[in-house]
Write a protein that holds these residues in place. Structure first.
Motif, PDB file in Angstrom:
ATOM      1  N   GLY A  84       0.521  -1.280  -0.045  1.00  0.00           N
ATOM      2  CA  GLY A  84      -0.074   0.033  -0.071  1.00  0.00           C
ATOM      3  C   GLY A  84       0.981   1.233  -0.144  1.00  0.00           C
ATOM      4  N   GLN A  85       1.829   1.471   0.978  1.00  0.00           N
ATOM      5  CA  GLN A  85       2.682   2.352   0.967  1.00  0.00           C
ATOM      6  C   GLN A  85       4.142   2.176   1.157  1.00  0.00           C
ATOM      7  OE1 GLN A  85       1.314   5.374   3.693  1.00  0.00           O
ATOM      8  NE2 GLN A  85      -1.064   4.773   3.402  1.00  0.00           N
ATOM      9  N   VAL A  86       5.026   2.987   0.946  1.00  0.00           N
ATOM     10  CA  VAL A  86       6.554   2.747   1.470  1.00  0.00           C
ATOM     11  C   VAL A  86       6.872   3.889   2.036  1.00  0.00           C
ATOM     12  CG1 VAL A  86       8.853   2.077   0.806  1.00  0.00           C
ATOM     13  CG2 VAL A  86       6.851   0.957  -0.422  1.00  0.00           C
ATOM     14  N   TRP A  87       7.252   3.798   3.272  1.00  0.00           N
ATOM     15  CA  TRP A  87       7.983   4.822   4.227  1.00  0.00           C
ATOM     16  C   TRP A  87       9.609   4.714   4.226  1.00  0.00           C
ATOM     17  CZ3 TRP A  87       4.614   5.436   9.132  1.00  0.00           C
ATOM     18  CH2 TRP A  87       3.308   5.557   8.973  1.00  0.00           C
ATOM     19  N   LEU A  88      10.235   5.859   3.633  1.00  0.00           N
ATOM     20  CA  LEU A  88      11.765   5.601   3.631  1.00  0.00           C
ATOM     21  C   LEU A  88      12.266   6.897   4.199  1.00  0.00           C
ATOM     22  CD1 LEU A  88      11.835   4.801  -0.264  1.00  0.00           C
ATOM     23  CD2 LEU A  88      12.117   3.049   1.767  1.00  0.00           C
ATOM     24  N   PRO A  89      13.774   6.626   4.527  1.00  0.00           N
ATOM     25  CA  PRO A  89      14.497   7.736   5.394  1.00  0.00           C
ATOM     26  C   PRO A  89      14.510   9.094   4.314  1.00  0.00           C
ATOM     27  CG  PRO A  89      15.659   6.050   5.543  1.00  0.00           C
ATOM     28  CD  PRO A  89      14.360   5.420   4.526  1.00  0.00           C
ATOM     29  N   GLY A  90      14.318  10.269   4.980  1.00  0.00           N
ATOM     30  CA  GLY A  90      14.627  11.350   4.016  1.00  0.00           C
ATOM     31  C   GLY A  90      15.832  11.585   3.618  1.00  0.00           C
ATOM     32  N   ARG A  91      17.128  11.108   4.490  1.00  0.00           N
ATOM     33  CA  ARG A  91      18.403  11.364   3.935  1.00  0.00           C
ATOM     34  C   ARG A  91      18.864  10.654   2.809  1.00  0.00           C
ATOM     35  NH1 ARG A  91      22.425  10.738   7.459  1.00  0.00           N
ATOM     36  NH2 ARG A  91      24.018   9.901   6.013  1.00  0.00           N
ATOM     37  N   ILE A 250       3.711   2.808  -6.204  1.00  0.00           N
ATOM     38  CA  ILE A 250       3.467   2.429  -4.698  1.00  0.00           C
ATOM     39  C   ILE A 250       3.732   3.979  -4.104  1.00  0.00           C
ATOM     40  CG2 ILE A 250       4.347   1.581  -2.677  1.00  0.00           C
ATOM     41  CD1 ILE A 250       5.381  -0.735  -4.364  1.00  0.00           C
ATOM     42  N   PRO A 251       2.666   4.515  -3.482  1.00  0.00           N
ATOM     43  CA  PRO A 251       2.773   5.952  -2.751  1.00  0.00           C
ATOM     44  C   PRO A 251       4.235   5.621  -1.711  1.00  0.00           C
ATOM     45  CG  PRO A 251       0.647   5.314  -2.972  1.00  0.00           C
ATOM     46  CD  PRO A 251       1.472   4.133  -3.229  1.00  0.00           C
ATOM     47  N   THR A 252       4.883   6.753  -1.914  1.00  0.00           N
ATOM     48  CA  THR A 252       5.971   6.778  -1.142  1.00  0.00           C
ATOM     49  C   THR A 252       6.225   7.833  -0.060  1.00  0.00           C
ATOM     50  OG1 THR A 252       6.970   5.570  -3.043  1.00  0.00           O
ATOM     51  CG2 THR A 252       8.759   6.560  -1.350  1.00  0.00           C
ATOM     52  N   ARG A 253       6.547   7.788   1.120  1.00  0.00           N
ATOM     53  CA  ARG A 253       6.640   8.734   2.074  1.00  0.00           C
ATOM     54  C   ARG A 253       7.985   8.804   2.720  1.00  0.00           C
ATOM     55  NH1 ARG A 253       0.801   7.900   5.226  1.00  0.00           N
ATOM     56  NH2 ARG A 253       1.529   9.781   6.140  1.00  0.00           N
ATOM     57  N   TRP A 254       8.455  10.099   2.874  1.00  0.00           N
ATOM     58  CA  TRP A 254       9.938  10.272   3.242  1.00  0.00           C
ATOM     59  C   TRP A 254       9.599  10.956   4.692  1.00  0.00           C
ATOM     60  CZ3 TRP A 254      13.067   8.380  -0.361  1.00  0.00           C
ATOM     61  CH2 TRP A 254      12.524   8.266  -1.557  1.00  0.00           C
ATOM     62  N   PHE A 255      10.770  10.544   5.723  1.00  0.00           N
ATOM     63  CA  PHE A 255      10.763  10.982   6.997  1.00  0.00           C
ATOM     64  C   PHE A 255      12.255  11.447   7.375  1.00  0.00           C
ATOM     65  CE2 PHE A 255       7.200   8.246   6.571  1.00  0.00           C
ATOM     66  CZ  PHE A 255       6.160   8.855   7.565  1.00  0.00           C
ATOM     67  N   ASP A 256      12.279  12.800   7.759  1.00  0.00           N
ATOM     68  CA  ASP A 256      13.453  13.380   7.666  1.00  0.00           C
ATOM     69  C   ASP A 256      13.739  13.408   9.303  1.00  0.00           C
ATOM     70  OD1 ASP A 256      15.731  14.675   6.975  1.00  0.00           O
ATOM     71  OD2 ASP A 256      14.649  16.616   7.371  1.00  0.00           O
ATOM     72  N   PHE A 257      15.053  12.780   9.627  1.00  0.00           N
ATOM     73  CA  PHE A 257      15.746  13.159  10.952  1.00  0.00           C
ATOM     74  C   PHE A 257      16.365  14.401  11.340  1.00  0.00           C
ATOM     75  CE2 PHE A 257      19.320  12.850  13.729  1.00  0.00           C
ATOM     76  CZ  PHE A 257      18.863  12.151  14.865  1.00  0.00           C
ATOM     77  N   ASN A 258      16.881  14.881  10.165  1.00  0.00           N
ATOM     78  CA  ASN A 258      17.485  16.246  10.529  1.00  0.00           C
ATOM     79  C   ASN A 258      16.478  17.447  10.761  1.00  0.00           C
ATOM     80  OD1 ASN A 258      19.909  15.363   9.933  1.00  0.00           O
ATOM     81  ND2 ASN A 258      20.024  16.015   8.096  1.00  0.00           N
ATOM     82  N   GLY A 259      15.191  17.320  10.094  1.00  0.00           N
ATOM     83  CA  GLY A 259      14.106  18.152  10.358  1.00  0.00           C
ATOM     84  C   GLY A 259      13.713  18.401  11.757  1.00  0.00           C
ATOM     85  N   PHE A 260      13.785  16.775  12.441  1.00  0.00           N
ATOM     86  CA  PHE A 260      13.204  16.756  13.617  1.00  0.00           C
ATOM     87  C   PHE A 260      14.257  17.505  14.621  1.00  0.00           C
ATOM     88  CE2 PHE A 260      14.180  14.148  17.643  1.00  0.00           C
ATOM     89  CZ  PHE A 260      13.198  14.508  18.194  1.00  0.00           C
ATOM     90  N   ILE A 261      15.493  17.242  14.347  1.00  0.00           N
ATOM     91  CA  ILE A 261      16.819  17.795  15.103  1.00  0.00           C
ATOM     92  C   ILE A 261      16.598  19.415  15.216  1.00  0.00           C
ATOM     93  CG2 ILE A 261      19.076  18.071  15.364  1.00  0.00           C
ATOM     94  CD1 ILE A 261      18.260  15.624  16.387  1.00  0.00           C
ATOM     95  N   ASN A 262      16.054  19.763  13.909  1.00  0.00           N
ATOM     96  CA  ASN A 262      16.505  21.335  13.784  1.00  0.00           C
ATOM     97  C   ASN A 262      15.196  22.025  14.563  1.00  0.00           C
ATOM     98  OD1 ASN A 262      18.712  21.197  12.341  1.00  0.00           O
ATOM     99  ND2 ASN A 262      17.543  21.000  10.151  1.00  0.00           N
ATOM    100  N   ASN A 278      11.108  10.478  15.839  1.00  0.00           N
ATOM    101  CA  ASN A 278      12.498  11.276  15.839  1.00  0.00           C
ATOM    102  C   ASN A 278      12.563  11.713  14.470  1.00  0.00           C
ATOM    103  OD1 ASN A 278      12.920   8.775  14.643  1.00  0.00           O
ATOM    104  ND2 ASN A 278      15.184   8.962  15.521  1.00  0.00           N
ATOM    105  N   ALA A 279      11.492  11.948  13.554  1.00  0.00           N
ATOM    106  CA  ALA A 279      11.483  12.551  12.191  1.00  0.00           C
ATOM    107  C   ALA A 279      10.539  13.298  12.081  1.00  0.00           C
ATOM    108  CB  ALA A 279      11.649  11.376  11.289  1.00  0.00           C
ATOM    109  N   ILE A 280      10.596  14.120  10.960  1.00  0.00           N
ATOM    110  CA  ILE A 280       9.159  14.896  10.420  1.00  0.00           C
ATOM    111  C   ILE A 280       9.062  14.692   9.000  1.00  0.00           C
ATOM    112  CG2 ILE A 280       9.719  16.788  11.883  1.00  0.00           C
ATOM    113  CD1 ILE A 280      10.668  18.364   9.434  1.00  0.00           C
ATOM    114  N   GLU A 281       7.610  14.297   8.552  1.00  0.00           N
ATOM    115  CA  GLU A 281       7.326  13.933   7.369  1.00  0.00           C
ATOM    116  C   GLU A 281       7.036  15.207   6.615  1.00  0.00           C
ATOM    117  OE1 GLU A 281       4.100  11.375   4.699  1.00  0.00           O
ATOM    118  OE2 GLU A 281       3.976  11.522   7.119  1.00  0.00           O
TER     119      GLU A 281
END
Length: 436
Positions: A84-91, A250-262, A278-281
């Motif tokens: 249905g969906q894939v969630w991947l690291p923003g880096r 496949i719909p793909t979503r990205w989760f960014d660790f650096n954005g959370f830190i900032n 520990n991430a922002i989408e």
């Protein structure tokens, strides 16, 4: 196959493989978190052990280590239209467009960076390769990573307990994909072919192996070249994941660790069902790092996801390889500021490696865990701190220290039945050297 797993009950399973992969069934929705090594053949493992899973609603990759991401390309090839969906690291956002559009240029740049480091190894590279195989967290050089730790602003994740429950996974409820990925979908007919990519990929491997033979007198040549071969394999997995998400729509979503830190806040995911800790989408922005820094496998940047317990739903914290904290010695916890409702199952951080010992302090301060579920790992794991967690059951899919092969282990959740959680599989009975 275990018969009761065919029933529609909430459960979380550590799959019996050599890498790390967890399958969560929650409210009838199936989530796969990580996919083990390529050799683990995760698709066949799922079909063999859980008879009624014919769709994976969400597939999550927490970070780029081979024991977490290696099996994902083959899984997407096998399941394709059933994901249905894939969630991947923003880096990865700085890597995918380059390796997809012009792999020859990408790999040549990566090899050029190798040449530079072979001629004059930096302190950073030396510290990275010394961590290889030692269970240690690769050190973050903050000025290179482009962020600052803002003390006192980490434990401010929104309290999800009273939010409206909405488990909708409809495509029209998914945030828009970043423009760079939309462009790859649009241009897929003119992007580099698989044949041309395969040529560039194999050529890069040959070049690195040649340099390993050529620079035999350099103190760190072997380690640096082996590290670069790992970066190439990571690039290959990342490129193939993106290609398969595009080819299967496949719909793909990205989760960014650096954005959370900032900004100190996490956001995104599916509210009340599975959210990042520990991430922002967000639409990921390409970051100008060297290629090897974008590909470096930094365990402390592993994405952590939380399925908060609600009413009759099982709560699970997926820790991946994270120490669950940031700052000096990872001493600042980024777990939610509220204590969670019981029951909570937590996957064991970094397979129980002692380098992540601080994570257990963060978990205890957070409110404790009812069951630890451990997967993957090497003969060096688990460490003493994990072995001293005697307040709750510990389940391990395998134990290389005593020669156990992987065994399906997990927790079934039966609401309104005390104690609610029913652990099964291999219970860890190892004791630390000084006794329990």
């Amino acid at each position: 196959m275990i018969p009761f797993l065919s029933q529609s009950v909430d459960m979380v399973l550590a799959l019996p493989i050599h890498g790390e992969a967890f399958l969560l069934r929650r409210g009838g929705i199936h989530v796969l978190v990580d996919s083990g090594y390529k050799k683990d053949n995760i698709s066949n493992v799922i079909k063999e052990h859980i008879c009624d899973v014919n769709r994976l609603d969400i597939v999550v990759c927490t970070h780029g280590d081979a024991d977490h991401v290696g099996g994902l390309p083959d899984l997407l090839r096998s399941w394709g239209n059933s994901v249905g969906q894939v969630w991947l690291p923003g880096r990865w956002s700085s890597v995918i467009p380059q390796v997809y559009r012009d792999p020859s240029l990408f790999f040549n740049q990566l090899v050029n960076e190798l040449d530079s480091n072979l001629r004059n190894p930096s302190d950073k590279i030396i510290s990275v390769v010394r961590c290889m195989g030692n269970d240690e967290n690769i050190p973050i050089i903050e000025q290179d990573m482009g962020y600052q730790i803002r003390q006192g602003e980490i434990n401010v994740i929104e309290d999800l307990i009273d939010d409206p429950i909405d488990y909708s996974l409809d495509i029209d409820r998914i945030p828009p994909e970043p423009e760079w990925f939309i462009n790859l979908r649009r241009d897929k007919e003119v992007l580099c072919s698989d044949v041309a990519y395969d040529h560039a990929y194999k050529s890069a491997i040959r070049k690195v192996k040649y340099r390993k033979r050529k620079f035999i007198n350099s103190e760190f040549t072997d380690d640096i070249c082996e590290y670069w071969l790992g970066l190439i394999e990571t690039s290959d997995a990342i490129r193939n994941i993106a290609a398969l998400c595009i080819s299967h729509s496949i719909p793909t979503r990205w989760f960014d660790f650096n954005g959370f830190i900032n900004n100190g806040l996490s956001s995104g995911g599916v509210n009340g069902f599975l959210v990042p800790i520990n991430a922002i989408e967000q639409p990921s922005i390409e970051i100008e790092y060297s290629l090897y820094m974008n590909l470096t496998k930094i365990n402390q940047e592993s994405l952590v996801f939380f399925a908060p317990p609600r009413n009759s739903l099982l709560g699970v914290l997926f820790c991946a390889d994270s120490p669950l904290g940031v700052g000096p010695n990872f001493s600042y916890s980024f777990l939610p500021s509220y204590s969670p409702l019981s029951p909570i199952v937590a996957t064991v951080p970094h397979h129980g490696a002692e380098s992540n010992a601080i994570a257990y302090q963060h978990l205890k301060s957070w409110g404790g865990v009812d069951v630890f579920l451990r997967a993957g790992g090497t003969i060096k794991q688990p460490g003493l701190t994990f072995l001293r967690q005697n307040d709750c059951p510990r389940l391990c899919t395998k134990c290389p220290k005593v020669g156990h092969s992987p065994m399906l282990s997990g927790v079934v959740f039966v609401p309104y039945y005390w104690p609610g959680l029913i652990p099964f599989g291999r219970f860890c009975d190892c004791f630390p050297p000084n006794g329990p």
